[in-house]
Motif scaffolding. Structure first.
Motif, mmCIF file in Angstrom:
data_model
loop_
_atom_site.group_PDB
_atom_site.id
_atom_site.type_symbol
_atom_site.label_atom_id
_atom_site.label_comp_id
_atom_site.label_asym_id
_atom_site.label_seq_id
_atom_site.Cartn_x
_atom_site.Cartn_y
_atom_site.Cartn_z
ATOM 1 N N TYR A 37 0.838 -1.202 0.000
ATOM 2 C CA TYR A 37 0.000 0.000 0.000
ATOM 3 C C TYR A 37 0.874 1.255 0.000
ATOM 4 O O TYR A 37 0.532 2.257 -0.619
ATOM 5 C CB TYR A 37 -0.936 -0.011 1.218
ATOM 6 C CG TYR A 37 -1.736 1.253 1.371
ATOM 7 C CD1 TYR A 37 -2.863 1.480 0.597
ATOM 8 C CD2 TYR A 37 -1.349 2.230 2.282
ATOM 9 C CE1 TYR A 37 -3.597 2.665 0.722
ATOM 10 C CE2 TYR A 37 -2.072 3.407 2.419
ATOM 11 C CZ TYR A 37 -3.189 3.615 1.634
ATOM 12 O OH TYR A 37 -3.911 4.783 1.765
ATOM 13 N N HIS A 38 1.995 1.186 0.697
ATOM 14 C CA HIS A 38 2.902 2.329 0.797
ATOM 15 C C HIS A 38 4.047 2.230 -0.215
ATOM 16 O O HIS A 38 5.169 2.684 0.056
ATOM 17 C CB HIS A 38 3.434 2.480 2.223
ATOM 18 C CG HIS A 38 2.387 2.959 3.178
ATOM 19 N ND1 HIS A 38 1.879 4.243 3.152
ATOM 20 C CD2 HIS A 38 1.721 2.322 4.162
ATOM 21 C CE1 HIS A 38 0.965 4.373 4.093
ATOM 22 N NE2 HIS A 38 0.846 3.226 4.712
ATOM 23 N N GLU A 49 0.721 7.807 11.425
ATOM 24 C CA GLU A 49 -0.196 8.379 10.434
ATOM 25 C C GLU A 49 -0.317 7.468 9.210
ATOM 26 O O GLU A 49 -1.396 7.321 8.639
ATOM 27 C CB GLU A 49 0.261 9.773 10.013
ATOM 28 C CG GLU A 49 0.033 10.832 11.068
ATOM 29 C CD GLU A 49 -1.441 11.021 11.405
ATOM 30 O OE1 GLU A 49 -2.283 11.065 10.476
ATOM 31 O OE2 GLU A 49 -1.757 11.113 12.595
ATOM 32 N N ASP A 50 0.778 6.857 8.819
ATOM 33 C CA ASP A 50 0.757 5.938 7.673
ATOM 34 C C ASP A 50 -0.043 4.681 7.999
ATOM 35 O O ASP A 50 -0.771 4.162 7.155
ATOM 36 C CB ASP A 50 2.193 5.566 7.269
ATOM 37 C CG ASP A 50 2.985 6.775 6.825
ATOM 38 O OD1 ASP A 50 2.518 7.498 5.923
ATOM 39 O OD2 ASP A 50 4.075 7.008 7.391
ATOM 40 N N LEU A 52 -2.507 4.560 10.194
ATOM 41 C CA LEU A 52 -3.897 5.009 10.235
ATOM 42 C C LEU A 52 -4.465 5.165 8.829
ATOM 43 O O LEU A 52 -5.594 4.736 8.559
ATOM 44 C CB LEU A 52 -4.008 6.324 11.008
ATOM 45 C CG LEU A 52 -5.418 6.830 11.276
ATOM 46 C CD1 LEU A 52 -6.248 5.802 12.017
ATOM 47 C CD2 LEU A 52 -5.350 8.126 12.060
ATOM 48 N N ARG A 53 -3.691 5.719 7.920
ATOM 49 C CA ARG A 53 -4.130 5.873 6.533
ATOM 50 C C ARG A 53 -4.434 4.502 5.899
ATOM 51 O O ARG A 53 -5.411 4.339 5.191
ATOM 52 C CB ARG A 53 -3.053 6.619 5.739
ATOM 53 C CG ARG A 53 -3.526 7.231 4.471
ATOM 54 C CD ARG A 53 -2.577 8.219 3.793
ATOM 55 N NE ARG A 53 -1.160 8.143 4.122
ATOM 56 C CZ ARG A 53 -0.527 8.946 4.986
ATOM 57 N NH1 ARG A 53 -1.201 9.877 5.626
ATOM 58 N NH2 ARG A 53 0.763 8.829 5.196
ATOM 59 N N PHE A 54 -3.614 3.505 6.204
ATOM 60 C CA PHE A 54 -3.832 2.151 5.706
ATOM 61 C C PHE A 54 -5.127 1.565 6.277
ATOM 62 O O PHE A 54 -5.921 0.966 5.551
ATOM 63 C CB PHE A 54 -2.635 1.267 6.062
ATOM 64 C CG PHE A 54 -2.794 -0.184 5.683
ATOM 65 C CD1 PHE A 54 -2.833 -0.573 4.352
ATOM 66 C CD2 PHE A 54 -2.901 -1.160 6.658
ATOM 67 C CE1 PHE A 54 -2.971 -1.909 3.993
ATOM 68 C CE2 PHE A 54 -3.035 -2.496 6.319
ATOM 69 C CZ PHE A 54 -3.066 -2.870 4.983
ATOM 70 N N ILE A 56 -7.742 3.189 7.359
ATOM 71 C CA ILE A 56 -8.868 3.904 6.749
ATOM 72 C C ILE A 56 -9.115 3.375 5.340
ATOM 73 O O ILE A 56 -10.259 3.168 4.930
ATOM 74 C CB ILE A 56 -8.614 5.422 6.746
ATOM 75 C CG1 ILE A 56 -8.679 5.947 8.181
ATOM 76 C CG2 ILE A 56 -9.603 6.154 5.845
ATOM 77 C CD1 ILE A 56 -8.176 7.365 8.367
ATOM 78 N N TYR A 57 -8.036 3.106 4.615
ATOM 79 C CA TYR A 57 -8.153 2.515 3.275
ATOM 80 C C TYR A 57 -8.876 1.166 3.341
ATOM 81 O O TYR A 57 -9.759 0.884 2.521
ATOM 82 C CB TYR A 57 -6.754 2.351 2.672
ATOM 83 C CG TYR A 57 -6.696 1.434 1.484
ATOM 84 C CD1 TYR A 57 -7.109 1.875 0.226
ATOM 85 C CD2 TYR A 57 -6.219 0.141 1.612
ATOM 86 C CE1 TYR A 57 -7.055 1.020 -0.871
ATOM 87 C CE2 TYR A 57 -6.155 -0.709 0.528
ATOM 88 C CZ TYR A 57 -6.579 -0.270 -0.714
ATOM 89 O OH TYR A 57 -6.530 -1.109 -1.788
ATOM 90 N N GLU A 60 -12.644 2.047 4.038
ATOM 91 C CA GLU A 60 -13.380 2.800 3.017
ATOM 92 C C GLU A 60 -13.296 2.199 1.621
ATOM 93 O O GLU A 60 -14.264 2.248 0.882
ATOM 94 C CB GLU A 60 -12.889 4.247 2.993
ATOM 95 C CG GLU A 60 -13.226 4.988 4.269
ATOM 96 C CD GLU A 60 -12.724 6.415 4.293
ATOM 97 O OE1 GLU A 60 -12.003 6.828 3.359
ATOM 98 O OE2 GLU A 60 -13.051 7.130 5.263
ATOM 99 N N ASN A 61 -12.150 1.666 1.253
ATOM 100 C CA ASN A 61 -11.982 1.167 -0.109
ATOM 101 C C ASN A 61 -12.191 -0.335 -0.228
ATOM 102 O O ASN A 61 -12.681 -0.810 -1.245
ATOM 103 C CB ASN A 61 -10.598 1.535 -0.650
ATOM 104 C CG ASN A 61 -10.439 3.029 -0.763
ATOM 105 O OD1 ASN A 61 -10.122 3.685 0.223
ATOM 106 N ND2 ASN A 61 -10.684 3.574 -1.929
ATOM 107 N N GLN A 69 -10.389 -5.477 10.248
ATOM 108 C CA GLN A 69 -9.595 -4.269 10.482
ATOM 109 C C GLN A 69 -8.803 -4.381 11.780
ATOM 110 O O GLN A 69 -7.636 -3.977 11.847
ATOM 111 C CB GLN A 69 -10.505 -3.043 10.543
ATOM 112 C CG GLN A 69 -11.177 -2.706 9.229
ATOM 113 C CD GLN A 69 -12.210 -1.622 9.428
ATOM 114 O OE1 GLN A 69 -11.910 -0.580 10.000
ATOM 115 N NE2 GLN A 69 -13.423 -1.860 8.965
#
Length: 99
Positions: A37-38, A49-50, A52-54, A56-57, A60-61, A69
């Protein structure tokens, strides 16, 4: 196919802690997905933060369920805490998935 030193170290620690084989497979899968993902960036170069972004992905996606999760989060907490010695303090709290 050669395994990365990071995944090898993670497998060793998972086995040392006597986690189940299924947990080992799941945790390794989540770390691989996180790195992909990164854009193949090493997790030691990423921060909370990275992560958390994963997460959320995933919500949501991918529309993964809450238990899935949570499993991803546990895998990443294990990685950062036990392998990288870089604990994720904010995400370690139980309230992460509470709305």
């Amino acid at each position: 196919m050669a395994q990365s030193p990071l995944l090898s170290k993670m497998r060793t620690e998972i086995r040392r802690q006597q986690y189940s084989y299924f947990t080992e497979r799941a945790y390794i899968k989540w770390v691989v997905q996180f790195v992909k993902y990164h854009n193949m960036q090493h997790p030691s170069e990423l921060d909370e933060e990275d992560v958390l972004r994963f997460l959320i992905y995933l919500e949501e996606n991918k529309e993964y369920s809450l238990p899935i999760q949570k499993q991803a989060l546990c895998a990443l907490l294990f990685l950062y805490d036990r392998i990288l010695n870089k604990p994720l303090k904010t995400l370690s709290r139980p309230q992460v998935f509470e709305s």
